[in-house]
Design a protein around this motif. Sequence first.
Motif, PDB file in Angstrom:
ATOM      1  N   SER A  46       0.731  -1.152   0.007  1.00 53.80           N
ATOM      2  CA  SER A  46      -0.018   0.099   0.080  1.00 53.80           C
ATOM      3  C   SER A  46       0.976   1.348   0.067  1.00 53.80           C
ATOM      4  N   ASP A 133      -2.106   4.127  -4.246  1.00 52.01           N
ATOM      5  CA  ASP A 133      -1.346   3.972  -5.357  1.00 52.01           C
ATOM      6  C   ASP A 133      -1.180   2.406  -5.819  1.00 52.01           C
ATOM      7  N   LYS A 134      -1.232   1.469  -4.795  1.00 51.97           N
ATOM      8  CA  LYS A 134      -1.162   0.094  -5.029  1.00 51.97           C
ATOM      9  C   LYS A 134      -1.968  -0.609  -3.668  1.00 51.97           C
ATOM     10  N   SER A 138      -2.438  -5.081  -6.424  1.00 47.72           N
ATOM     11  CA  SER A 138      -3.187  -4.470  -7.333  1.00 47.72           C
ATOM     12  C   SER A 138      -3.189  -2.699  -7.420  1.00 47.72           C
ATOM     13  N   SER A 139      -2.630  -2.557  -8.743  1.00 55.38           N
ATOM     14  CA  SER A 139      -2.258  -1.076  -8.879  1.00 55.38           C
ATOM     15  C   SER A 139      -3.325  -0.517  -9.719  1.00 55.38           C
ATOM     16  N   SER A 142      -6.687   0.934  -8.189  1.00 55.48           N
ATOM     17  CA  SER A 142      -6.503   2.136  -7.657  1.00 55.48           C
ATOM     18  C   SER A 142      -6.702   3.289  -8.458  1.00 55.48           C
TER      19      SER A 142
END
Length: 158
Positions: A46, A133-134, A138-139, A142
């Motif tokens: 994160s 951001d992430k 998983s980006s 976002s």
Amino acid sequence: MIRTTVPTSVRKGAALAGIAGLLVLAGCSAPADAEGNTDTATSPESTTSSAPSDDAATDSAYKDGTYTAEGSYQTPETVEKVSVTLTLAEGVVTDVEVTGDPQAPETKQFQGQFIDGIADVVTGVPLDELKVDKVAGSSLTSGGFNQALETIKEEAAA
């Protein structure tokens, strides 16, 4: 053996130029612990994490309540959407719910990971400081989350 002789004045000049160069470079470098890393979100899982500040809690620019907005993002296969519901109290996120409708198999996996981890990232964070951001690897999700977040900020503005 070939021996060359360099005049003393040239050697002294070269030495002084070297010292001057070192001093210039030393003046340009940052201190070793220069203010630390300003990026407060360095976790690989994160990039958003910070404790709520007292200022945000007392001088909130946002109305308390629950807000819902949708955001979309591009994947290699298609455009995906997420719905974000945030509950705010004094400008701080107290609850979050994200739902998705993944179209691609890969998206289902990444949206699921994002949804499972987003509460740990945003709960307790002032809305002004929130940008994800992430989450859990998983980006792309976002991007949709942050798009919905901007809509919520506009709606919640006091």
